[in-house]
Scaffold this active site. Sequence first.
Site, PDB file in Angstrom:
ATOM      1  N   LYS A  99     -62.138 -96.641  49.148  1.00 51.97           N
ATOM      2  CA  LYS A  99     -63.321 -95.778  48.928  1.00 51.97           C
ATOM      3  C   LYS A  99     -63.881 -95.370  50.281  1.00 51.97           C
ATOM      4  CE  LYS A  99     -67.446 -97.828  48.015  1.00 51.97           C
ATOM      5  NZ  LYS A  99     -68.550 -97.488  48.921  1.00 51.97           N
ATOM      6  N   ASN A 100     -64.010 -96.343  51.173  1.00 54.18           N
ATOM      7  CA  ASN A 100     -64.689 -96.079  52.444  1.00 54.18           C
ATOM      8  C   ASN A 100     -63.802 -95.378  53.468  1.00 54.18           C
ATOM      9  OD1 ASN A 100     -66.945 -97.128  51.292  1.00 54.18           O
ATOM     10  ND2 ASN A 100     -66.897 -99.069  52.403  1.00 54.18           N
ATOM     11  N   CYS A 130     -81.497 -98.398  50.038  1.00 52.69           N
ATOM     12  CA  CYS A 130     -80.804 -98.795  48.809  1.00 52.69           C
ATOM     13  C   CYS A 130     -81.087-100.283  48.611  1.00 52.69           C
ATOM     14  CB  CYS A 130     -79.311 -98.507  48.904  1.00 52.69           C
ATOM     15  SG  CYS A 130     -78.447 -99.653  49.961  1.00 52.69           S
ATOM     16  N   ASP A 144     -69.170-106.767  53.263  1.00 53.82           N
ATOM     17  CA  ASP A 144     -68.831-106.302  51.902  1.00 53.82           C
ATOM     18  C   ASP A 144     -68.085-107.352  51.105  1.00 53.82           C
ATOM     19  OD1 ASP A 144     -68.174-102.829  52.814  1.00 53.82           O
ATOM     20  OD2 ASP A 144     -70.006-103.992  52.569  1.00 53.82           O
TER      21      ASP A 144
HETATM   22  C1  EPZ Z   1     -70.634 -98.649  55.816  1.00 51.68           C
HETATM   23  O1  EPZ Z   1     -71.996 -98.368  55.572  1.00 51.68           O
HETATM   24  C2  EPZ Z   1     -70.009 -98.887  54.455  1.00 51.68           C
HETATM   25  N1  EPZ Z   1     -70.121 -97.675  53.645  1.00 51.68           N
HETATM   26  C3  EPZ Z   1     -70.702-100.060  53.776  1.00 51.68           C
HETATM   27  O2  EPZ Z   1     -70.018-100.310  52.564  1.00 51.68           O
HETATM   28  C4  EPZ Z   1     -70.563-101.294  54.670  1.00 51.68           C
HETATM   29  O3  EPZ Z   1     -71.272-102.359  54.076  1.00 51.68           O
HETATM   30  C5  EPZ Z   1     -71.145-100.998  56.057  1.00 51.68           C
HETATM   31  O4  EPZ Z   1     -70.490 -99.835  56.611  1.00 51.68           O
HETATM   32  C6  EPZ Z   1     -70.955-102.153  57.032  1.00 51.68           C
HETATM   33  O5  EPZ Z   1     -69.591-102.463  57.127  1.00 51.68           O
HETATM   34  C7  EPZ Z   1     -69.235 -96.667  53.850  1.00 51.68           C
HETATM   35  O6  EPZ Z   1     -68.359 -96.743  54.699  1.00 51.68           O
HETATM   36  C8  EPZ Z   1     -69.375 -95.474  52.960  1.00 51.68           C
HETATM   37  P1  EPZ Z   1     -73.559 -99.165  59.127  1.00 51.68           P
HETATM   38  P2  EPZ Z   1     -72.907 -97.786  56.776  1.00 51.68           P
HETATM   39  O7  EPZ Z   1     -74.066 -97.862  59.586  1.00 51.68           O
HETATM   40  O8  EPZ Z   1     -72.091 -96.943  57.663  1.00 51.68           O
HETATM   41  C9  EPZ Z   1     -77.816-100.221  60.838  1.00 51.68           C
HETATM   42  C10 EPZ Z   1     -69.817-100.777  50.320  1.00 51.68           C
HETATM   43  O9  EPZ Z   1     -70.110-101.820  49.720  1.00 51.68           O
HETATM   44  N2  EPZ Z   1     -77.903 -98.801  61.196  1.00 51.68           N
HETATM   45  O10 EPZ Z   1     -72.329 -99.729  59.753  1.00 51.68           O
HETATM   46  O11 EPZ Z   1     -74.136 -97.209  56.158  1.00 51.68           O
HETATM   47  C11 EPZ Z   1     -77.804-100.433  59.324  1.00 51.68           C
HETATM   48  O12 EPZ Z   1     -79.128-100.499  58.838  1.00 51.68           O
HETATM   49  C12 EPZ Z   1     -70.754-100.188  51.338  1.00 51.68           C
HETATM   50  O13 EPZ Z   1     -68.732-100.137  50.162  1.00 51.68           O
HETATM   51  C13 EPZ Z   1     -79.031 -98.342  61.888  1.00 51.68           C
HETATM   52  O14 EPZ Z   1     -79.954 -99.097  62.169  1.00 51.68           O
HETATM   53  O15 EPZ Z   1     -73.297 -99.108  57.553  1.00 51.68           O
HETATM   54  C14 EPZ Z   1     -77.080-101.749  59.187  1.00 51.68           C
HETATM   55  O16 EPZ Z   1     -77.994-102.800  59.393  1.00 51.68           O
HETATM   56  C15 EPZ Z   1     -72.082-100.905  51.331  1.00 51.68           C
HETATM   57  N3  EPZ Z   1     -79.100 -97.032  62.217  1.00 51.68           N
HETATM   58  C16 EPZ Z   1     -76.074-101.737  60.346  1.00 51.68           C
HETATM   59  O17 EPZ Z   1     -76.537-100.722  61.256  1.00 51.68           O
HETATM   60  C17 EPZ Z   1     -78.095 -96.143  61.929  1.00 51.68           C
HETATM   61  O18 EPZ Z   1     -78.203 -94.952  62.281  1.00 51.68           O
HETATM   62  C18 EPZ Z   1     -74.665-101.380  59.942  1.00 51.68           C
HETATM   63  O19 EPZ Z   1     -74.757-100.197  59.181  1.00 51.68           O
HETATM   64  C19 EPZ Z   1     -76.976 -96.621  61.220  1.00 51.68           C
HETATM   65  C20 EPZ Z   1     -76.894 -97.954  60.876  1.00 51.68           C
END
Ligand code: EPZ
Length: 416
Positions: free
Chosen positions: A22-23, A116, A304
């Site tokens: 998916k990702n 979310c 995840d």
């Molecule tokens: C991706 O989300 C995945 N989704 C998530 O999978 C996964 O849990 C996550 O990466 C971590 O591995 C997709 O790929 C579609 P991040 P993403 O940006 O990109 C902070 C699932 O279950 N952050 O790596 O949104 C954020 O709050 C989903 O399939 C900022 O502060 O995660 C988090 O604490 C759930 N500012 C951390 O970084 C930003 O601009 C990691 O988030 C971006 C992120």
Amino acid sequence: MEKLLIKGGVPLKGTVTISGSKNASLPAIAAAILAGGKSVLRGVPALRDVLTMGTLLEQMGARFSLEDSLAEIDTAGLKNPVAPYELVKTMRASVLVLGPLAARYGRAKVSLPGGCAIGARPINFHLMGLEKMGAKIELEGGYVIAKARRLKGASLYFDLPTVTGTENLMMAAALAKGVTILENAAREPEIVDLAETLQAMGAKIEGAGGSLIEIEGVDELKPYSHQAVPDRIEAATFAVAAAITGGDILIKNARPEHLDAVSIKLRETGAEVKKTPAGLRVKGDGRPRSVNITTMPYPGFPTDVQAQFMALMCMADGNSMINETVFENRFMHVPELKRMGADIEFQGGVATVKGVPALKGAQVMATDLRASASLVLAALAAEGESVVHRIYHLDRGYEQMEKKLVALGAQAERIK
Ligand code: EPZ
């Protein structure tokens, strides 16, 4: 609302074939925006989130179809670079169209994804990067409006290795003028897969999979034909299913090299995890031993898989500490697991699980995608019958989960 009725206590045995990631599929579909014409993505799972991404592109004017795991994205008619609130609120990954739209059309209007269940999920790193590449970013009425005649290369540093942030800016940089450096970039296999998709379009990208990625922008990209990487989180979920039910599952199509942290931790619990030419074979071995985990960006233990691993630790012989460092609220499965007799306390991001000899079936409610997987795993191992409510969360990330489980001997049934 649909729910899953599960009768626990059956060791799962047999072979399961993992669907495409998916990702990896979501960013690849967004990447099609970067080229005029029809891109083809194979190995695409028929998941709600994938169909939502397709609908998002269709309402922009592109054409999207998904048939037998083959997605076709034709962006020739794309003329409305807007991602509306109604769609973005159902799937945060919609933000992945922001970089491609800004890069190819010079303008984008994307609803700010709300938070979310698992956290606030800000996108400040995405916006900071686009601004540094010359885009004018405004927030208006809950929408991000990005404008740029032409993005220009920049040196960007992420305070946190954001997965979709890295993906958004890698896509934006592919069509920017000059070279872009992403430092402290995310290293997930899905990043590597996206880089390969972009390279198939003619992009010049070095270093994907490492913390420093260099992208030399080009003037034009062409549509791609690509096969999505298998879903390592689905594979990990079935690996835990084998361990928690004391079963023996051959997980075909899994890439063992994408699952090192999970394999190592499962072996520490006493499960047998073996690489095979077809993928990964996992055998449970009685009551699991208690093991501590800390979730980290790849290649650390994946956040995840935290909820699924916690379900296993609920029945471990001893106490385990589960430290969730990536998201601030990813323990929504805890109260539901406690309804099944688990003994878990948590403070901030650290949960202490006191293993119990057995869980008892109960009515439980899914709250988010991976929490729902955790509850299904617990129900498969619990004594008696469970009902997992709100399994639309499960359908976001798992293709035909109950069919795959039944084929492994599980007593599971979807009920309206
Ligand atoms: C991706 O989300 C995945 N989704 C998530 O999978 C996964 O849990 C996550 O990466 C971590 O591995 C997709 O790929 C579609 P991040 P993403 O940006 O990109 C902070 C699932 O279950 N952050 O790596 O949104 C954020 O709050 C989903 O399939 C900022 O502060 O995660 C988090 O604490 C759930 N500012 C951390 O970084 C930003 O601009 C990691 O988030 C971006 C992120």
